[in-house]
Structure formats: C-alpha cells, structure tokens
Design a protein around this motif. Structure first.
Motif, mmCIF file in Angstrom:
data_model
loop_
_atom_site.group_PDB
_atom_site.id
_atom_site.type_symbol
_atom_site.label_atom_id
_atom_site.label_comp_id
_atom_site.label_asym_id
_atom_site.label_seq_id
_atom_site.Cartn_x
_atom_site.Cartn_y
_atom_site.Cartn_z
ATOM 1 N N THR A 1 0.863 -1.172 0.000
ATOM 2 C CA THR A 1 0.000 0.000 0.000
ATOM 3 C C THR A 1 0.901 1.223 0.000
ATOM 4 N N VAL A 2 0.503 2.248 -0.741
ATOM 5 C CA VAL A 2 1.329 3.464 -0.758
ATOM 6 C C VAL A 2 1.323 4.086 0.640
ATOM 7 N N ASP A 3 2.396 4.791 0.954
ATOM 8 C CA ASP A 3 2.527 5.381 2.275
ATOM 9 C C ASP A 3 2.870 6.861 2.113
ATOM 10 N N ILE A 4 2.101 7.710 2.743
ATOM 11 C CA ILE A 4 2.367 9.145 2.638
ATOM 12 C C ILE A 4 3.660 9.459 3.381
ATOM 13 N N PRO A 5 4.595 10.137 2.728
ATOM 14 C CA PRO A 5 5.869 10.444 3.402
ATOM 15 C C PRO A 5 5.671 11.515 4.482
ATOM 16 N N ASP A 6 6.624 11.631 5.406
ATOM 17 C CA ASP A 6 6.519 12.623 6.486
ATOM 18 C C ASP A 6 6.854 14.030 6.004
ATOM 19 N N SER A 7 7.659 14.096 4.993
ATOM 20 C CA SER A 7 7.961 15.407 4.427
ATOM 21 C C SER A 7 8.017 15.275 2.909
ATOM 22 N N ILE A 8 7.769 16.395 2.256
ATOM 23 C CA ILE A 8 7.678 16.394 0.801
ATOM 24 C C ILE A 8 8.556 17.517 0.291
ATOM 25 N N GLU A 9 9.367 17.203 -0.674
ATOM 26 C CA GLU A 9 10.206 18.240 -1.263
ATOM 27 C C GLU A 9 10.045 18.239 -2.761
ATOM 28 N N GLU A 10 10.120 19.385 -3.315
ATOM 29 C CA GLU A 10 10.288 19.546 -4.757
ATOM 30 C C GLU A 10 9.042 19.320 -5.603
ATOM 31 N N PHE A 11 8.347 18.177 -5.422
ATOM 32 C CA PHE A 11 7.336 17.842 -6.424
ATOM 33 C C PHE A 11 5.948 18.391 -6.151
ATOM 34 N N MET A 12 5.824 19.239 -5.168
ATOM 35 C CA MET A 12 4.521 19.841 -4.885
ATOM 36 C C MET A 12 4.661 21.354 -4.880
ATOM 37 N N LYS A 13 3.561 22.017 -5.234
ATOM 38 C CA LYS A 13 3.590 23.471 -5.329
ATOM 39 C C LYS A 13 2.792 24.044 -4.159
ATOM 40 N N CYS A 14 3.300 25.100 -3.537
ATOM 41 C CA CYS A 14 2.562 25.695 -2.428
ATOM 42 C C CYS A 14 1.314 26.383 -2.961
ATOM 43 N N PHE A 15 0.251 26.211 -2.182
ATOM 44 C CA PHE A 15 -1.073 26.718 -2.520
ATOM 45 C C PHE A 15 -1.137 28.249 -2.393
ATOM 46 N N ASN A 16 -0.244 28.795 -1.607
ATOM 47 C CA ASN A 16 -0.262 30.237 -1.326
ATOM 48 C C ASN A 16 0.481 30.998 -2.433
ATOM 49 N N PRO A 17 -0.232 31.802 -3.219
ATOM 50 C CA PRO A 17 0.447 32.490 -4.338
ATOM 51 C C PRO A 17 1.554 33.435 -3.882
ATOM 52 N N ASN A 18 1.495 33.886 -2.645
ATOM 53 C CA ASN A 18 2.517 34.808 -2.136
ATOM 54 C C ASN A 18 3.707 34.105 -1.504
ATOM 55 N N CYS A 19 3.647 32.783 -1.433
ATOM 56 C CA CYS A 19 4.718 32.039 -0.759
ATOM 57 C C CYS A 19 6.067 32.258 -1.464
ATOM 58 N N VAL A 20 7.097 32.393 -0.666
ATOM 59 C CA VAL A 20 8.445 32.608 -1.201
ATOM 60 C C VAL A 20 8.864 31.478 -2.161
ATOM 61 N N SER A 21 8.365 30.271 -1.905
ATOM 62 C CA SER A 21 8.752 29.134 -2.745
ATOM 63 C C SER A 21 8.168 29.255 -4.164
ATOM 64 N N ASN A 22 7.162 30.109 -4.320
ATOM 65 C CA ASN A 22 6.609 30.332 -5.662
ATOM 66 C C ASN A 22 7.263 31.509 -6.378
ATOM 67 N N HIS A 23 8.168 32.190 -5.688
ATOM 68 C CA HIS A 23 8.762 33.399 -6.276
ATOM 69 C C HIS A 23 10.266 33.353 -6.392
ATOM 70 N N GLN A 24 10.894 32.521 -5.566
ATOM 71 C CA GLN A 24 12.353 32.460 -5.637
ATOM 72 C C GLN A 24 12.798 31.073 -6.061
ATOM 73 N N LYS A 25 14.009 30.984 -6.489
ATOM 74 C CA LYS A 25 14.519 29.700 -6.949
ATOM 75 C C LYS A 25 14.922 28.829 -5.763
ATOM 76 N N ILE A 26 13.939 28.440 -4.984
ATOM 77 C CA ILE A 26 14.205 27.489 -3.902
ATOM 78 C C ILE A 26 13.248 26.318 -4.079
ATOM 79 N N LEU A 27 13.651 25.182 -3.593
ATOM 80 C CA LEU A 27 12.791 24.013 -3.698
ATOM 81 C C LEU A 27 11.647 24.137 -2.706
ATOM 82 N N SER A 28 10.449 23.768 -3.132
ATOM 83 C CA SER A 28 9.335 23.770 -2.181
ATOM 84 C C SER A 28 9.584 22.675 -1.139
ATOM 85 N N ARG A 29 9.023 22.879 0.027
ATOM 86 C CA ARG A 29 9.263 21.936 1.125
ATOM 87 C C ARG A 29 8.041 21.940 2.039
#
Ligand SMILES: [Zn+2]
Length: 149
Positions: free
Chosen positions: A93-121
């Motif tokens: 069975t798939v298992d949700i990881p405890d942390s997620i990096e890179e492959f998800m986009k933050c829902f908040n349009p103002n989030c720094v991860s959507n504006h700067q070249k940093i990996l989402s976390r």
C-alpha cells in the motif's frame, strides 16, 4: 476474480484501489502517454472499500519512489502490485511520506517558494485526512489544495 484483474499484463505494475476521482491524476503522474507498452485504465469499478475505484495496469514499468509518493498524496488507499510472469510477486500500500520536497507546489500564491529559486518543502502533519504545512509560509493544505509538479 483476483486472477482476472491482473491477467492482462505479464510484466509490470498494477495500481489498484485508486480513489475513483483521482484515476486520471494518477495516470498523469505516471506520464502514461509516453509509455510504449500496454496501459489499461479502468474507473467507476466497484470497490468494497471505496465504493467506486480506479485501476491502472502498466506493462513493463516499475514505479519510482517519487511516483509512489505522489500517488500517496492523491490516492492514499492505492495498492501497488508488481507483476512478473503474470503473477503478483509483490504487493504494498502506498505510504504518505513525512515530508515532501520539490514535487509539490505551495497553494499560497505569495509564498516565497513560488517566487524564488528554492525548492518547495512541506511537512505532513496529518495523514488521514491529509494535512500538509508549507515549510516557508506555514500555510496548511488539504487534499484538494495539492498541486503536483
Ligand atoms: Zn508556502
């Protein structure tokens, strides 16, 4: 019945117990348009556990850990069956990881991860129902907010 469900492919992967509405999202995660072997997608299939479910069978493919992690976020009940010689040789069975990096986009349009070249976390703070917190803006997200990249 079990035999029938997997008999269509001799080698590859069957993803079963996909939340019905997530069936095509899972297909997109796996980039099935680019797969050259047999791919079978079923949805609106009856499931004791989910009511209705989707199932995807892919010839000749094994999932990467990142693909499994992505699937876990949108189809947390999914099971992965590895098929060899027309038999199920491994099932999990798939298992949700405890942390997620890179492959998800933050829902908040103002989030720094959507504006700067940093990996989402993100930190997973609850798995059922899923709640995820952005490491940068601390915005909380639920399953409908999840946007995979
Ligand atoms: Zn954020």
């Amino acid at each position: 019945m079990k035999k029938l469900e997997v008999s269509a492919i001799e080698e590859g992967t069957v993803i079963d117990q996909i939340a019905n509405k997530s069936t095509f999202k899972v297909a997109n995660i796996l980039n099935i348009q680019k797969i050259e072997q047999v791919v079978l997608i079923g949805f609106n299939l009856s499931s004791k556990k989910l009511g209705k479910k989707g199932i995807i069978k892919i010839g000749g493919k094994l999932l990467t850990q990142e693909e499994v992690n992505k699937i876990s976020l949108i189809a947390p009940d999914a099971t992965v069956n590895i098929i060899k010689g027309s038999e199920v040789v491994k099932k999990f069975t798939v298992d949700i990881p405890d942390s997620i990096e890179e492959f998800m986009k933050c829902f908040n349009p103002n989030c720094v991860s959507n504006h700067q070249k940093i990996l989402s976390r993100f930190h997973v703070i609850n798995k059922n129902p899923i709640r995820i917190r952005c490491h940068y803006c601390e915005r909380h997200m639920c399953v409908d907010d999840i946007e995979l990249v």
